[in-house]
Design a protein around this motif. Structure first.
Motif, PDB file in Angstrom:
ATOM      1  N   GLY A   1       0.800  -1.220   0.000  1.00 10.36           N
ATOM      2  CA  GLY A   1       0.000   0.000   0.000  1.00 10.36           C
ATOM      3  C   GLY A   1       0.833   1.270   0.000  1.00 10.36           C
ATOM      4  O   GLY A   1       0.680   2.119  -0.884  1.00 10.36           O
ATOM      5  N   PRO A   2       1.746   1.466   0.987  1.00 10.31           N
ATOM      6  CA  PRO A   2       2.587   2.676   0.988  1.00 10.31           C
ATOM      7  C   PRO A   2       3.454   2.808  -0.256  1.00 10.31           C
ATOM      8  O   PRO A   2       3.679   3.923  -0.743  1.00 10.31           O
ATOM      9  N   ILE A   3       3.956   1.671  -0.794  1.00  9.70           N
ATOM     10  CA  ILE A   3       4.811   1.734  -1.984  1.00  9.70           C
ATOM     11  C   ILE A   3       4.024   2.254  -3.180  1.00  9.70           C
ATOM     12  O   ILE A   3       4.467   3.143  -3.911  1.00  9.70           O
ATOM     13  N   VAL A   4       2.823   1.695  -3.402  1.00  5.66           N
ATOM     14  CA  VAL A   4       1.985   2.121  -4.519  1.00  5.66           C
ATOM     15  C   VAL A   4       1.559   3.576  -4.340  1.00  5.66           C
ATOM     16  O   VAL A   4       1.557   4.365  -5.306  1.00  5.66           O
ATOM     17  N   LEU A   5       1.213   3.970  -3.115  1.00  5.89           N
ATOM     18  CA  LEU A   5       0.796   5.343  -2.846  1.00  5.89           C
ATOM     19  C   LEU A   5       1.924   6.318  -3.143  1.00  5.89           C
ATOM     20  O   LEU A   5       1.707   7.370  -3.771  1.00  5.89           O
ATOM     21  N   PHE A   6       3.146   5.986  -2.699  1.00  2.00           N
ATOM     22  CA  PHE A   6       4.299   6.864  -2.943  1.00  2.00           C
ATOM     23  C   PHE A   6       4.575   6.984  -4.448  1.00  2.00           C
ATOM     24  O   PHE A   6       4.834   8.075  -4.959  1.00  2.00           O
ATOM     25  N   GLY A   7       4.520   5.846  -5.155  1.00  2.00           N
ATOM     26  CA  GLY A   7       4.748   5.877  -6.601  1.00  2.00           C
ATOM     27  C   GLY A   7       3.704   6.680  -7.344  1.00  2.00           C
ATOM     28  O   GLY A   7       4.015   7.455  -8.254  1.00  2.00           O
ATOM     29  N   LEU A   8       2.432   6.512  -6.931  1.00  3.46           N
ATOM     30  CA  LEU A   8       1.337   7.243  -7.581  1.00  3.46           C
ATOM     31  C   LEU A   8       1.461   8.750  -7.339  1.00  3.46           C
ATOM     32  O   LEU A   8       1.282   9.547  -8.264  1.00  3.46           O
ATOM     33  N   CYS A   9       1.763   9.133  -6.111  1.00  3.28           N
ATOM     34  CA  CYS A   9       1.915  10.559  -5.786  1.00  3.28           C
ATOM     35  C   CYS A   9       3.080  11.165  -6.564  1.00  3.28           C
ATOM     36  O   CYS A   9       2.987  12.292  -7.057  1.00  3.28           O
ATOM     37  N   SER A  10       4.193  10.412  -6.676  1.00  5.75           N
ATOM     38  CA  SER A  10       5.360  10.903  -7.418  1.00  5.75           C
ATOM     39  C   SER A  10       5.011  11.114  -8.883  1.00  5.75           C
ATOM     40  O   SER A  10       5.384  12.127  -9.495  1.00  5.75           O
ATOM     41  N   PHE A  11       4.281  10.168  -9.462  1.00  3.56           N
ATOM     42  CA  PHE A  11       3.883  10.282 -10.869  1.00  3.56           C
ATOM     43  C   PHE A  11       2.958  11.482 -11.088  1.00  3.56           C
ATOM     44  O   PHE A  11       3.114  12.235 -12.060  1.00  3.56           O
ATOM     45  N   ILE A  12       2.008  11.671 -10.191  1.00  7.62           N
ATOM     46  CA  ILE A  12       1.067  12.788 -10.323  1.00  7.62           C
ATOM     47  C   ILE A  12       1.791  14.127 -10.207  1.00  7.62           C
ATOM     48  O   ILE A  12       1.571  15.052 -11.000  1.00  7.62           O
ATOM     49  N   ILE A  13       2.676  14.244  -9.213  1.00  8.06           N
ATOM     50  CA  ILE A  13       3.411  15.495  -9.026  1.00  8.06           C
ATOM     51  C   ILE A  13       4.289  15.799 -10.244  1.00  8.06           C
ATOM     52  O   ILE A  13       4.348  16.939 -10.720  1.00  8.06           O
TER      53      ILE A  13
ATOM     54  N   SER B   1       3.836  14.729 -13.338  1.00  2.56           N
ATOM     55  CA  SER B   1       2.982  15.053 -14.485  1.00  2.56           C
ATOM     56  C   SER B   1       2.465  16.484 -14.398  1.00  2.56           C
ATOM     57  O   SER B   1       2.452  17.225 -15.394  1.00  2.56           O
ATOM     58  N   LEU B   2       2.045  16.909 -13.202  1.00  2.00           N
ATOM     59  CA  LEU B   2       1.557  18.270 -13.027  1.00  2.00           C
ATOM     60  C   LEU B   2       2.675  19.289 -13.244  1.00  2.00           C
ATOM     61  O   LEU B   2       2.440  20.379 -13.789  1.00  2.00           O
ATOM     62  N   PHE B   3       3.893  18.933 -12.836  1.00  2.00           N
ATOM     63  CA  PHE B   3       5.043  19.825 -13.045  1.00  2.00           C
ATOM     64  C   PHE B   3       5.309  20.015 -14.540  1.00  2.00           C
ATOM     65  O   PHE B   3       5.558  21.137 -15.001  1.00  2.00           O
ATOM     66  N   VAL B   4       5.233  18.915 -15.302  1.00  2.74           N
ATOM     67  CA  VAL B   4       5.442  18.994 -16.749  1.00  2.74           C
ATOM     68  C   VAL B   4       4.344  19.854 -17.392  1.00  2.74           C
ATOM     69  O   VAL B   4       4.624  20.705 -18.256  1.00  2.74           O
ATOM     70  N   LEU B   5       3.080  19.652 -16.973  1.00  3.26           N
ATOM     71  CA  LEU B   5       1.972  20.445 -17.512  1.00  3.26           C
ATOM     72  C   LEU B   5       2.137  21.927 -17.174  1.00  3.26           C
ATOM     73  O   LEU B   5       1.796  22.805 -17.983  1.00  3.26           O
ATOM     74  N   TRP B   6       2.654  22.196 -15.990  1.00  7.44           N
ATOM     75  CA  TRP B   6       2.875  23.597 -15.580  1.00  7.44           C
ATOM     76  C   TRP B   6       3.931  24.256 -16.452  1.00  7.44           C
ATOM     77  O   TRP B   6       3.788  25.414 -16.857  1.00  7.44           O
ATOM     78  N   ILE B   7       5.013  23.518 -16.755  1.00  8.62           N
ATOM     79  CA  ILE B   7       6.072  24.040 -17.627  1.00  8.62           C
ATOM     80  C   ILE B   7       5.525  24.307 -19.028  1.00  8.62           C
ATOM     81  O   ILE B   7       5.857  25.306 -19.673  1.00  8.62           O
ATOM     82  N   MET B   8       4.632  23.422 -19.486  1.00  9.20           N
ATOM     83  CA  MET B   8       4.060  23.568 -20.824  1.00  9.20           C
ATOM     84  C   MET B   8       2.935  24.618 -20.871  1.00  9.20           C
ATOM     85  O   MET B   8       2.406  24.921 -21.935  1.00  9.20           O
ATOM     86  N   GLY B   9       2.581  25.161 -19.719  1.00 13.59           N
ATOM     87  CA  GLY B   9       1.509  26.147 -19.677  1.00 13.59           C
ATOM     88  C   GLY B   9       0.126  25.546 -19.773  1.00 13.59           C
ATOM     89  O   GLY B   9      -0.840  26.237 -20.107  1.00 13.59           O
ATOM     90  N   GLN B  10       0.002  24.257 -19.479  1.00 11.92           N
ATOM     91  CA  GLN B  10      -1.282  23.557 -19.580  1.00 11.92           C
ATOM     92  C   GLN B  10      -1.757  23.053 -18.224  1.00 11.92           C
ATOM     93  O   GLN B  10      -2.475  22.064 -18.137  1.00 11.92           O
TER      94      GLN B  10
END
Length: 296
Positions: free
Chosen positions: A76-88, A90-99
């Motif tokens: 559970g903690p491993i999957v949660l940490f991986g999912l949160c890392s992926f989301i953060i 992805s949002l960082f990339v979208l922010w750089i792209m202005g989207q």
């Protein structure tokens, strides 16, 4: 002639708007109200931070518990940490792209929407827990109103303050319930008869919020029955709408303006409501003065 003028004024949105301007001007110029306001804001901010912390801890704890129950204490903690890392990431990339998907977080149905209710919850808690409540702001506003009209402060506001006694928790909760029921009833019938949208929605929201504002004086301070308060509000409906509609329109916009209006509401709008209640305050003062003369 005076009664006709007062009757027309009761149905004047312009009179309500002018009452808002005069009330806010008088409140801001009063050093007593300003000092009380800034002290209240300090308490309000502390309770707001506490509210946000509780909401954040609740949401985070619920997500973590869900992962632990579904995937177990190790996976559970491993999957949660991986999912949160992926989301953060992805949002960082979208922010750089202005989207960056701002509406996903800040919109009307965004995932952070629970945080926007924390402001009003904090004010409710502050009004219940802090001794200097909205009732005191209204009384201070009456002081300013009578002072500007060259009414003797000792003879005017003191007569009203003598009638005032702080309400118990039970009475406050009952008033909240009555106001909630009144708001739901008004919104339901307006929606049923006129629909929801445009200026009608804002006018109804302004009337409901203004009626709750008026109840601080009519029910909490003057101890009127709630039905008497409702009758006064309906008779002065357009005056109330004129007073509250500008604030409602500004607060309906998402962003910094909405936050500024929310902070303006904390204290200054309550003290400014004395100008909205001017006809009722003068009527009450006249009755109280007559009673005092009879006892002399």
């Amino acid at each position: 002639m005076n009664s006709i003028t007062e009757f027309i004024g009761s149905f004047s949105i312009v009179h309500g708007f002018l009452a808002l301007l005069h009330g806010l001007s008088g409140s801001v110029s009063s050093s007593k109200i300003r000092n009380t306001y800034f002290r209240f804001i300090g308490y309000f901010l502390m309770i707001t931070i506490l509210s946000y912390t509780i909401i954040s801890a609740t949401i985070t704890g619920t997500i973590v518990l869900w992962f632990l129950l579904i995937l177990g204490p190790i996976l559970g903690p491993i999957v949660l940490f991986g999912l949160c890392s992926f989301i953060i990431f992805s949002l960082f990339v979208l922010w750089i792209m202005g989207q960056f998907p701002t509406s996903l977080f800040m919109g009307s149905y965004g995932i952070l929407q629970p945080f926007f209710s924390a402001t009003q919850v904090s004010y409710l808690l502050a009004a219940l827990l802090i001794p200097k409540t909205c009732e005191e702001f209204v009384l201070d506003g009456i002081d300013v109103l009578l002072w500007k009209q060259h009414t003797s402060k000792g003879e005017g506001s003191s007569l009203i303050r003598q009638q005032y006694s702080r309400r118990t928790w039970t009475q406050r909760i009952w008033l909240l319930c009555y106001n909630f029921l009144f708001a739901v009833t008004i919104r339901f019938w307006v929606f049923l008869l006129l629909g929801r949208g445009g200026i009608i929605h804002h006018a109804v929201a302004a009337f409901v919020a203004g009626s709750q504002l008026v109840s601080v004086y009519t029910v909490s301070i003057q101890k009127q029955k709630f039905l008497t308060h409702v009758r006064w509000c309906f008779f002065h409906a357009f005056r109330i709408i004129g007073f509250m509609l500008p604030l409602q329109l500004l607060q309906s916009h998402e962003g910094m303006m909405s936050r500024l209006v929310s902070f303006l509401w904390l204290g200054f709008t309550y003290s400014a409501s004395a100008q909205l209640l001017e006809p009722l305050v003068k009527q009450d003062l006249s009755l109280l003065s007559d009673q005092k003369q009879k006892h002399l």
